[in-house]
Design a protein around this motif. Structure first.
Motif: not given
Length: 155
Positions: A51-53, A56
């Motif tokens: 999810r962070i990827r 970003e």
């Protein structure tokens, strides 16, 4: 008398077969429950990283699009705004050079292996201003999507 004590002491020392079976069943049930919880945590341990990827990748594209001019006719710096008093006429032409917000409408790419990204730009009237809603959607290999959206105002 000594014979009775010997037999009584022997009968009190061991455990029965039923007790052993009950112990094994209880341990098996608790071990199964424990392993199910462990498996769930292992399966979902990569979700925050994914999810962070995705966030970003979406934020990078959104920042790139919002930094561009509102329209082909908008001068550098955005002043005067197109279709404003004394400003040039907005022409909203879509050219392949990707130098304004409209050029990114329906742009799709693959920014990283297993991820796809698409941009949608729609004209949205706001109170007293012209605006374009820029939506960036990132999709992971397993079909999970994340969408970021922001308005680009004709200023």
């Amino acid at each position: 008398m000594p014979t009775e004590r010997c037999c009584q002491a022997r009968g009190q020392r061991g455990i029965s077969l039923i007790e052993v079976i009950v112990f094994i069943v209880v341990i098996a049930i608790s071990l199964t429950a424990l392993l199910a919880v462990y498996q769930q945590s292992v399966v979902n341990s990569v979700d925050p990283i994914k999810r962070i990827r995705m966030l970003e990748l979406a934020q990078a594209q959104l920042d790139r699009v919002l930094a561009l001019r509102y329209d082909e006719a908008t001068p550098s710096g955005g002043v005067p705004a197109c279709n404003s008093l004394g400003g040039p006429t907005c022409n909203n032409t879509t050219e392949p050079d990707l130098d304004d917000v409209d050029d990114y409408h329906d742009v799709r790419d693959t920014p990283a292996p297993g991820y796809s990204r698409s941009v949608q730009v729609t004209n949205t009237p706001l109170t007293g201003a012209q605006a374009k809603l820029v939506s960036v959607t990132v999709t992971s290999a397993d079909g999970e999507t994340l969408t970021l959206a922001a308005y680009r105002v004709n200023f």
